[in-house]
Write a protein that holds these residues in place. Structure first.
Motif, short mmCIF file in Angstrom:
data_model
loop_
_atom_site.label_atom_id
_atom_site.label_comp_id
_atom_site.label_asym_id
_atom_site.label_seq_id
_atom_site.Cartn_x
_atom_site.Cartn_y
_atom_site.Cartn_z
N ASP A 1 11.67 16.21 7.61
CA ASP A 1 10.53 16.70 6.95
C ASP A 1 10.63 17.32 5.56
O ASP A 1 9.16 18.34 5.26
CB ASP A 1 9.82 17.69 8.06
CG ASP A 1 10.40 16.87 9.62
OD1 ASP A 1 9.26 16.06 9.53
OD2 ASP A 1 11.04 17.14 10.48
N VAL A 2 11.44 18.55 5.73
CA VAL A 2 11.44 19.51 4.94
C VAL A 2 13.04 18.93 3.95
O VAL A 2 13.94 19.26 4.78
CB VAL A 2 11.30 21.01 5.10
CG1 VAL A 2 11.76 21.48 4.47
CG2 VAL A 2 9.78 21.21 5.60
N GLY B 1 4.18 13.01 3.91
CA GLY B 1 3.35 14.47 4.30
C GLY B 1 4.56 15.39 4.49
O GLY B 1 4.34 16.90 4.81
N ARG C 1 7.69 17.96 3.11
CA ARG C 1 7.87 19.34 1.97
C ARG C 1 8.91 18.75 0.72
O ARG C 1 10.21 18.47 2.15
CB ARG C 1 7.29 20.49 2.45
CG ARG C 1 5.87 20.41 2.61
CD ARG C 1 5.10 21.75 3.72
NE ARG C 1 5.83 22.11 5.01
CZ ARG C 1 6.33 22.91 5.32
NH1 ARG C 1 5.95 23.74 5.21
NH2 ARG C 1 6.77 22.70 6.49
N PHE D 1 4.72 13.72 -5.53
CA PHE D 1 4.81 14.28 -4.65
C PHE D 1 3.36 14.63 -4.63
O PHE D 1 2.79 15.16 -6.48
CB PHE D 1 5.35 15.60 -5.08
CG PHE D 1 6.75 14.69 -4.37
CD1 PHE D 1 7.17 15.38 -3.23
CD2 PHE D 1 7.95 14.84 -5.53
CE1 PHE D 1 8.58 15.26 -2.35
CE2 PHE D 1 9.74 13.96 -3.95
CZ PHE D 1 9.49 14.60 -2.49
N GLU E 1 0.27 17.85 -4.33
CA GLU E 1 -0.25 18.97 -4.48
C GLU E 1 0.50 19.68 -4.85
O GLU E 1 1.15 20.79 -4.29
CB GLU E 1 -0.38 19.20 -2.88
CG GLU E 1 -1.61 19.33 -1.79
CD GLU E 1 -1.64 19.16 -0.15
OE1 GLU E 1 -0.55 19.77 0.26
OE2 GLU E 1 -2.31 17.83 -0.01
N ARG F 1 7.24 23.01 -5.14
CA ARG F 1 6.73 22.35 -4.02
C ARG F 1 5.74 21.47 -4.00
O ARG F 1 5.16 21.41 -5.04
CB ARG F 1 6.88 23.72 -2.85
CG ARG F 1 5.24 24.12 -2.59
CD ARG F 1 5.04 24.96 -1.80
NE ARG F 1 3.93 26.02 -2.14
CZ ARG F 1 3.32 27.12 -1.91
NH1 ARG F 1 4.75 28.02 -0.72
NH2 ARG F 1 2.61 27.82 -2.42
N THR G 1 3.98 17.90 -1.73
CA THR G 1 4.50 17.33 -0.30
C THR G 1 4.51 15.72 -1.07
O THR G 1 3.58 14.98 -1.39
CB THR G 1 2.65 17.33 0.57
OG1 THR G 1 2.60 18.68 0.21
CG2 THR G 1 2.90 16.66 1.52
N LYS G 2 4.90 15.01 -0.26
CA LYS G 2 5.40 13.46 -0.01
C LYS G 2 3.69 13.00 0.69
O LYS G 2 3.37 13.04 1.71
CB LYS G 2 6.42 12.53 0.75
CG LYS G 2 6.41 11.58 0.70
CD LYS G 2 7.92 10.90 1.61
CE LYS G 2 7.92 9.23 1.30
NZ LYS G 2 9.20 9.10 1.74
#
Length: 162
Positions: free
Chosen positions: A69-70, A99, A101, A141, A143, A158, A160-161
């Motif tokens: 997830d991260v 989604g 990060r 990626f 955002e 940073r 988001t995928k």
């Protein structure tokens, strides 16, 4: 949350990530240095934490697609040769779920304006994290944002995928 700490070193961030991912989350740390991993394993064991640490290269992660997830990569990219940086970002994207990060922390900005002396020397001086914005977008990626952390001349990026 399933977290991957790339370039985990002695495990400090992996341990902090484990605490933030509870209850129910997990953390995996990877590093190319077996000596650093030995320290990380000792620290986690002393703290009573179940964190898996593996010797691995950021450009060839030994994990299945869409597992995490991260993904965090802290003060690592400035040490990666420029020719391999895109491989590392591609691997981070591959192992992240849609989604998921990615968080990068490293040196950035005009070296002459960096407050901390280590950020003005060696490979730190020749690296600007914000130069990875375009490669992050090219790796899917969205955002993508970033800025200074106001500590040791470090900045973050940073994304988001998608």
């Amino acid at each position: 949350m399933q977290v991957l700490d790339v370039g985990c070193g002695t495990g400090t961030q992996a341990i902090a990530s484990w605490r933030r991912s509870q209850p129910g989350g997990s953390v995996v740390g990877i590093d190319v240095s077996e000596a650093m991993l030995a320290v990380a394993r000792r620290k986690a064991r002393r703290a009573g934490l179940d964190i898996a640490f593996h010797r691995a290269d950021a450009a060839t992660l030994p994990f299945e697609d869409n597992r995490f997830d991260v993904v965090t990569i802290t003060t690592v990219m400035h040490m990666v040769p420029q020719s391999r940086r895109r491989l590392c970002l591609g691997e981070a994207s591959r192992v992240l779920r849609r989604g998921g990060r990615l968080l990068l922390i490293d040196y950035a900005g005009d070296p002459g304006c960096r407050r901390h002396w280590t950020a003005r020397c060696g490979p730190h001086r020749r690296f600007d994290l914000h130069g990875l914005r375009e490669p992050l977008s090219a790796e899917g990626f969205e955002e993508v944002d970033g800025g200074p952390l106001d500590w040791l001349s470090l900045h973050f990026l940073r994304g988001t995928k998608g």
